[in-house]
Every structure is written in C-alpha cells, then in structure tokens.
Design a protein around this motif. Structure first.
Motif, mmCIF file in Angstrom:
data_model
loop_
_atom_site.group_PDB
_atom_site.id
_atom_site.type_symbol
_atom_site.label_atom_id
_atom_site.label_comp_id
_atom_site.label_asym_id
_atom_site.label_seq_id
_atom_site.Cartn_x
_atom_site.Cartn_y
_atom_site.Cartn_z
ATOM 1 N N ARG A 77 0.836 -1.210 0.000
ATOM 2 C CA ARG A 77 0.000 0.000 0.000
ATOM 3 C C ARG A 77 0.867 1.256 0.000
ATOM 4 O O ARG A 77 0.498 2.262 -0.620
ATOM 5 N N ALA A 78 1.988 1.202 0.688
ATOM 6 C CA ALA A 78 2.906 2.350 0.648
ATOM 7 C C ALA A 78 3.409 2.575 -0.773
ATOM 8 O O ALA A 78 3.461 3.716 -1.255
ATOM 9 N N LEU A 79 3.766 1.496 -1.466
ATOM 10 C CA LEU A 79 4.276 1.626 -2.831
ATOM 11 C C LEU A 79 3.180 2.049 -3.802
ATOM 12 O O LEU A 79 3.460 2.702 -4.807
ATOM 13 N N ALA A 80 1.933 1.699 -3.518
ATOM 14 C CA ALA A 80 0.832 2.167 -4.362
ATOM 15 C C ALA A 80 0.678 3.679 -4.246
ATOM 16 O O ALA A 80 0.290 4.350 -5.207
ATOM 17 N N ARG A 81 0.992 4.232 -3.064
ATOM 18 C CA ARG A 81 0.864 5.669 -2.841
ATOM 19 C C ARG A 81 2.130 6.430 -3.222
ATOM 20 O O ARG A 81 2.070 7.630 -3.484
ATOM 21 N N ASP A 82 3.256 5.717 -3.229
ATOM 22 C CA ASP A 82 4.520 6.312 -3.673
ATOM 23 C C ASP A 82 5.387 5.206 -4.265
ATOM 24 O O ASP A 82 6.137 4.548 -3.540
ATOM 25 N N PRO A 83 5.309 4.988 -5.568
ATOM 26 C CA PRO A 83 6.073 3.901 -6.194
ATOM 27 C C PRO A 83 7.584 4.072 -6.084
ATOM 28 O O PRO A 83 8.322 3.117 -6.344
ATOM 29 N N TYR A 84 8.030 5.267 -5.702
ATOM 30 C CA TYR A 84 9.462 5.548 -5.661
ATOM 31 C C TYR A 84 10.001 5.616 -4.230
ATOM 32 O O TYR A 84 11.125 6.067 -4.013
ATOM 33 N N SER A 85 9.213 5.149 -3.262
ATOM 34 C CA SER A 85 9.608 5.238 -1.860
ATOM 35 C C SER A 85 10.769 4.299 -1.553
ATOM 36 O O SER A 85 10.616 3.074 -1.573
ATOM 37 N N THR A 86 11.915 4.869 -1.246
ATOM 38 C CA THR A 86 13.078 4.061 -0.876
ATOM 39 C C THR A 86 12.793 3.234 0.369
ATOM 40 O O THR A 86 13.147 2.055 0.445
ATOM 41 N N GLU A 87 12.138 3.848 1.356
ATOM 42 C CA GLU A 87 11.872 3.150 2.610
ATOM 43 C C GLU A 87 10.927 1.975 2.408
ATOM 44 O O GLU A 87 11.078 0.928 3.052
ATOM 45 N N ALA A 88 9.942 2.123 1.525
ATOM 46 C CA ALA A 88 9.012 1.017 1.271
ATOM 47 C C ALA A 88 9.724 -0.135 0.572
ATOM 48 O O ALA A 88 9.527 -1.309 0.916
ATOM 49 N N HIS A 89 10.546 0.182 -0.423
ATOM 50 C CA HIS A 89 11.313 -0.866 -1.096
ATOM 51 C C HIS A 89 12.257 -1.556 -0.111
ATOM 52 O O HIS A 89 12.408 -2.790 -0.141
ATOM 53 N N LYS A 90 12.870 -0.775 0.755
ATOM 54 C CA LYS A 90 13.801 -1.331 1.734
ATOM 55 C C LYS A 90 13.069 -2.262 2.707
ATOM 56 O O LYS A 90 13.517 -3.383 2.991
ATOM 57 N N GLY A 91 11.939 -1.793 3.243
ATOM 58 C CA GLY A 91 11.189 -2.609 4.192
ATOM 59 C C GLY A 91 10.681 -3.897 3.572
ATOM 60 O O GLY A 91 10.750 -4.972 4.189
ATOM 61 N N LEU A 92 10.148 -3.803 2.344
ATOM 62 C CA LEU A 92 9.640 -5.004 1.687
ATOM 63 C C LEU A 92 10.782 -5.970 1.372
ATOM 64 O O LEU A 92 10.618 -7.200 1.507
ATOM 65 N N ALA A 93 11.941 -5.452 0.960
ATOM 66 C CA ALA A 93 13.087 -6.323 0.699
ATOM 67 C C ALA A 93 13.519 -7.051 1.969
ATOM 68 O O ALA A 93 13.822 -8.255 1.943
ATOM 69 N N ARG A 94 13.524 -6.369 3.098
ATOM 70 C CA ARG A 94 13.879 -7.016 4.364
ATOM 71 C C ARG A 94 12.860 -8.089 4.745
ATOM 72 O O ARG A 94 13.231 -9.167 5.242
ATOM 73 N N LEU A 95 11.585 -7.779 4.529
ATOM 74 C CA LEU A 95 10.547 -8.767 4.831
ATOM 75 C C LEU A 95 10.727 -10.015 3.976
ATOM 76 O O LEU A 95 10.624 -11.152 4.476
ATOM 77 N N LEU A 96 10.988 -9.826 2.691
ATOM 78 C CA LEU A 96 11.162 -10.967 1.796
ATOM 79 C C LEU A 96 12.436 -11.741 2.131
ATOM 80 O O LEU A 96 12.471 -12.975 2.011
ATOM 81 N N MET A 97 13.482 -11.053 2.561
ATOM 82 C CA MET A 97 14.694 -11.742 2.993
ATOM 83 C C MET A 97 14.404 -12.631 4.195
ATOM 84 O O MET A 97 14.841 -13.788 4.248
ATOM 85 N N SER A 98 13.670 -12.097 5.168
ATOM 86 C CA SER A 98 13.362 -12.895 6.353
ATOM 87 C C SER A 98 12.444 -14.067 6.028
ATOM 88 O O SER A 98 12.429 -15.067 6.753
ATOM 89 N N SER A 99 11.681 -13.941 4.919
ATOM 90 C CA SER A 99 10.812 -15.033 4.477
ATOM 91 C C SER A 99 11.537 -15.978 3.515
ATOM 92 O O SER A 99 10.899 -16.863 2.932
ATOM 93 N N LYS A 100 12.844 -15.742 3.314
ATOM 94 C CA LYS A 100 13.687 -16.562 2.435
ATOM 95 C C LYS A 100 13.280 -16.481 0.961
ATOM 96 O O LYS A 100 13.573 -17.373 0.183
#
Length: 673
Positions: free
Chosen positions: A584-607
C-alpha cells in the motif's frame, strides 16, 4: 445615527475589532515560538485564526446586539464569497476532511486559514472608512518591515534567535521571522512598492522609518536568494512606475530621488556584506539572477516537469478539486520518473505554484472566483489611480505590492505567514482608492435585524469563536508537546519522549506527524525490549492515523516495519499484514526508498531472496547510493550464489558508508570464499 441608519460613533464592539485587526497586521509577520516544534507557522496560524475571527465576532456580534448590521460595499465581495463557498464545498467532499479543515503539519492552510484570509479583506474594507483609519492600517502594515529586515540580515551571518535551527552558525538564506527564505521573498516583494508610496504619503518620523525599512527590505530580499521574490518585486515596481508620473507625485521629485538613492545604497550594501561573508549560502546575486533564464536546470526544471503533471491531475476533479491540504496524497503516485530523477524521492505537498494549488484544492470553480476577486479589485484600484490624487496613488502602491506577491507566489504557494498580509493590502488598496466617498454613505449598507435574529447571530458568532479558539489552543498545545517530545528524544529519554508525543496526539488528533512520532517511539521501545505489547500499541496508533489520512505512504511503511518486527512472534498472518502495508505504501509512492527497503527485508526474512533482490534493485534505481539497499542486494546475491555480484554490492555499500559494519563484514566474508 445618520439619516441612513448608520451609527455615527464607533461602538465598543467596533473598537475591539479595530484593535484586533491592528494587532494582526503588526504581530503576524513577527510572531514565533521556540517552544513549538514548528516555531513559525503554528504560532502565526493560531494568531491569524484568533485575531481575524475574533475581530469578526466582535464586529458582527456587537452590531447584531445593537440591531443594525453594517455590511461593507466593496469590489470583489461576491467573487470572494464564491471562493469561500467553493472552499467549503471542497473541504466537505475531501477524503481527509479534518486535515482539509484545520491544515496539515508545517503548513496549517486548511479551510480555516482560507476563510481567515477572506475575513481579513472584509474587515479592512469595513473598518478603514476614514483617512485616519486607513493611514493607521498602512502604518501597522509597514511596522514589522524593519525588524524583519534587520533579523534577516543577521541570519546571513549565522545569528539565530532559535539556536537549534542553525547550531553551526553558518551563513544561510535569510528568512527573518517568516520561517522560510521564499516566504521572506514574497513578503519583501509585497512591501517594496508599499514602502515607496508610504514614504511619499507619510510625514515626519514615519517617513524616516519608511526609508530605513525600505533599505532593510531590499537587503533582506536579496539575501533571501528567492528568484521568484526578485521577479515579483520587479513586477510590482514596474506596475507602480507609471502611477508615479502623476502630477502630485512629480511635485515630490526630491522624495523620489531619496527613494532611488536608498534602493541603490541597499543594493551596494548587500554586495559589500556578501563580500564579508567567509562562506555564502548561495552563488552571487548576479549569477543567481542570471540563472532565472536557465530553465533546463535546478528548480526551474523541477517546476516545469511538475506543472504539466498537476494539470493532468485536475482532470480527475476539475470543478471542486480534492480539498485543501490533499495535494500530496494525489500527486505522489503519479509524479513520474523524470521528477524523481531531478529531485530524488522528496515528498511533494505543494506544486510550488499558488494558482495550481488553488485549482487542486478548490477546483476550477474556486480558482475562477479567486481570480475574479483579486483581478477585479486590482483593476478597480488602478482605474481610480488615474485621477492622480495622492490617496489613490497610495492605493495603487498597495495593489502593486499585491501584484509583486502574486508573481512571487507563481513559484511558491500561499501560507499563513504572508497571505493574510496580501489580502489586507488588497483591502487597504480599496480603502485608499475611495476615501473621497467616505462621507457619501456608499461604503456600507445598514441592515436592521429583528431582536430574535440579532440574538441568534450573537450566539452563533460566540460559538464559532469558541471553536476557532479551541483549534488555535489545540494546535499550539500539540506543537508544544511535540517539541518537548523531540527534546526528550534528543536527550535519549525514550519513555519521556513517547509520553509527550502521546500528549501531542491527544491535543491535536488531526496532525498525523505527531502520531507517527509517537508510534515510532513505541516501535523502538518494543524492538529494544522485545515487547510485543509496545509494538501492538504502535500498530494501533498508525492504523488510527491512517483513518485520518489514508494516503500517507510514510505511515504504511512504518506500519509494515512494526508488523515485520512482530512477525517472528505471531507467525504468517503478521507477515501478510506487513507485506500488505508495504504494498500500500508503494501504491501511494512507487518511488519510496523506505518502502522498497522494508519489503526487501521482509522478503529476505521469508527466504524469498529473488523477490528481495528485485525490491532492492527497484529502490536503487531511484537512490543508487543508499547503503541499506546496497547491502540488501548484496545479501540477496550472496544467498542465491552470485558471489561476484554480492562482492560488488558489498563494496558499493562500504563506499557509500565506510563505517557500515554489516557491509564490511559481508565483504570480508565473500572475499574469503
């Protein structure tokens, strides 16, 4: 009473309104409170609301109690009423009505402020019915110019009343008491033509004051480095110049020569002062002025890239727009790659063009009514100036100042710091232009009110004033508590900072910035102490804030972070909620560095290393030197077995931050394999 039913003496209610109006003109440009987190804008907005609506309540309530309402007759009132109705309708239909009504953090320009601007104009044309009163208002308007100019010059040498704003005492772009260098540029562009005609009109000590204030204002304008303000000042002087050819002005050739000498001396002094600075805040005055024509670079390129996108945004809601203070949520998702490449991932809450902002806030209806009002009033004033009478020349000078502010605002936006003074200048221009009618009975319309209607008006104005006072006090209390929270956080007192941020939220529940600060405090407490209850409180605060502003991408990022911290204890459902928040953050700001960073960390923790790599690389497309994204990409490459790329990205992360321990450790690890 006169034959027309107009009271011949000013009653106590009108005198109270008059005093409040004078206070507004004198205090608004100067007011600031270091005890608040916003320092400048909140105190000015609160003062504007209380003084403008307090004057209205005193005037209307007093006249209603007396049984006769005196309604001003002045140009532009119908168009101004249309603008107010459009703003009210846009606020009513807004997706964030509380914020649209009371204003956003750092701006405070909701419906309440827009209506206060209109109230200032009407108050001036209603109360400045005599030459004495018009002159007093003119003096009140120019009184803050000298202290503002002097303080602005001091700021360019590192002096600051609020040390936290410039702890290094470095040379900065001057902003005076306005809180922003561009605001100072608008203010100076407004005042320059006004000070010129005030110098011609006033006598004695006031003429000397105008000369000194003119000198300080020119210096302050140059040191603001706001090119829009320079263009505005030039436009105002160009508009005023033909009026100065009137016979009664030509008779004051000596005074005109003094004005020219003062301006020349101010410009020479500015160049001399700049030469004394060890390190200036900007390029030289001449170089910066020349850069106005460089439309392919800098802020000019940014605005030219932004404005067409804003115009396309208007196609969604052309009539009434989206409501005041809603621009960010509508613009951020569509701002486009070109703007991001020019300005990075900045959050845009204004299009830096007052007319475009009005169009998105109140629609083409509101914009049309505003233009009809302002242009109509200025044409009225300039037509009157053809008579050559000195009072009408003063009116033309006030209108020329408004032209200057209007031009400057084409590269900026309205603000409670300057816009009320612009509306007051319009009203005062009308007042000076028709002083010869002061005894004709054509300036006000007397309307008798029945006793029951008068009582109803008194009660209504009292209730409205109470609501306005609540909004002002709540705004100041919220900002005060937020500042206490910030200071506690700076001292490392996390629990104390959370306590104060919670108090700020309860004081000003519509200001989500306080809520995000409180939520971050609870989040940090939960993370440090491994306390799931603190994390749950943080999530609850964020969800409540999103009910006020569902377009805030930053809140969704924060909520995703909280859910991600909770995921290790609560399982897959929380992972799903974190993933949803980041999306939802990326839907409101597709260029959000923090949203990309947070989602990447979540996916890393999910392997999900492939997905994490994809998100990290997307974020790096807009922020290629971000150490965290570089580190996440390196981790993902390492986990997928691409050690060469992992080594490259670990190295890039250490180049971005040579002290970044995890990247240094990762680089040593892959180099040893």
């Amino acid at each position: 009473m006169t034959a027309d039913g107009i009271p011949s003496q000013h009653g106590p209610a009108e005198r109270a309104a008059w005093v409040l109006l004078l206070l507004l003109l004198v205090l608004l440009p100067l007011l600031f409170l270091p005890q608040t987190i916003e320092v400048y804008i909140v105190p000015k907005a609160a003062a504007l609301w209380v003084l403008a609506f307090g004057a209205w309540a005193a005037l209307i309530g007093g006249e209603a109690a007396r049984g006769t309402l005196l309604l001003p007759k002045a140009p532009g009132l119908r168009a101004l009423a249309g603008f107010c109705l459009a703003a009210i309708a846009a606020t009513t239909l807004s997706s964030t009505p509380a914020i649209s009504f009371l204003g956003a953090f750092m701006r405070r320009e909701g419906l309440l402020s827009l209506l206060a601007y209109a109230a200032v104009y009407v108050l001036v044309v209603r109360l400045a019915l005599t030459r004495q009163r018009a002159t007093r208002l003119l003096q009140a308007m120019i009184l803050p110019a000298l202290p503002t100019g002097v303080y602005a010059v001091a700021q360019t040498f590192g002096f600051e009343f609020v040390p936290e704003l410039n702890p290094a005492h470095a040379a900065v772009r001057a902003y005076g008491f306005l809180g922003n260098a561009d605001f100072l540029g608008v203010y100076a562009a407004l005042l320059l033509p006004i000070l010129v005609v005030a110098f011609l009109r006033l006598d004695g000590g006031w003429r000397v004051y105008c000369g000194v204030a003119l000198f300080a204002t020119v210096v302050a304008l140059l040191f603001s480095y706001f090119r829009g303000g320079w263009l505005g000042a030039a436009a105002g002087i160009v508009v005023l110049a033909p009026m100065l050819g009137a016979r009664k002005v030509r008779d004051q050739a000596g005074r005109l020569a003094v004005i020219g000498a003062v301006v020349a001396a101010a410009m020479a002094t500015s160049f001399g002062l700049r030469a004394l600075q060890p390190r200036s805040a900007e390029t030289g005055f001449a170089r910066r002025a020349a850069s106005i024509a460089e439309v392919g670079t800098g802020t000019a390129a940014t605005r030219l890239e932004m404005w067409p996108t804003v115009l396309s945004l208007l196609e969604e809601e052309p009539l009434l727009g989206f409501g005041p203070e809603t621009f960010r949520g509508r613009f951020m998702p569509i701002r486009g790659e070109a703007l991001v490449r020019l300005e990075g991932t900045a959050r845009w809450d204004r299009p830096h063009n007052a007319l475009l902002y009005l169009a998105t806030s109140t629609g083409l209806v509101g914009l049309g009514f505003y233009l009809a009002f302002s242009v109509g009033v200025m044409l009225f004033v300039f037509r009157r100036a053809r008579s050559g009478a000195m009072d009408t020349i003063v009116g033309a000078g006030l209108a020329a100042g408004v032209v200057g502010a209007f031009v400057a605002d084409l590269f900026l936006f309205w603000t409670p710091a300057t816009t009320p003074i612009v509306f007051a200048a319009l009203g005062l221009a009308v007042a000076f232009s028709r002083l010869d009618e002061a005894d004709s009975g054509d300036l006000v319309l007397a309307v008798r009110t029945p006793a029951i209607a008068g009582l109803g008006l008194v009660l209504l104005t009292a209730a409205l004033l109470m609501g306005v006072c609540w909004a002002a006090v709540a705004s100041l209390r919220g900002d005060w508590y937020a500042e206490l929270g910030r200071r506690a956080k700076d001292r490392g007192r996390l629990a104390e900072s959370v306590f104060y941020y919670d108090k700020a939220v309860s004081s000003s529940p519509w200001v989500n910035d306080y809520r995000w600060r409180a939520a971050l405090g609870w989040e940090q407490a939960g993370f440090v102490r491994a306390d799931p209850e603190a994390l749950a409180v943080s999530a609850s605060i964020l969800r409540e804030g999103l009910s006020y502003d569902p377009f805030d991408e930053h809140a969704y990022v924060q909520l995703g972070d909280v859910y991600r911290y909770m995921a290790s204890r609560t399982g897959r459902d929380t992972v799903r909620l974190a993933h949803q928040a980041y999306r939802r953050a990326l839907a409101r700001d597709p260029y959000s560095t923090e949203a990309h960073k947070g989602l990447a960390r979540l996916l890393m923790s999910s392997k999900d290393y492939t997905g994490a790599l994809r998100q990290a690389l997307r974020g790096l497309r807009w922020d290629p030197e971000n150490r965290d994204l570089l580190f996440l990409a390196a981790q993902a490459y390492e986990r997928t077995g691409d050690l060469d790329r992992a080594r490259e990205y670990y190295a890039r992360a250490t180049e971005a931050d040579p002290t970044y321990g995890p990247a240094l450790e990762g680089l040593r690890r892959v180099e040893g394999r």
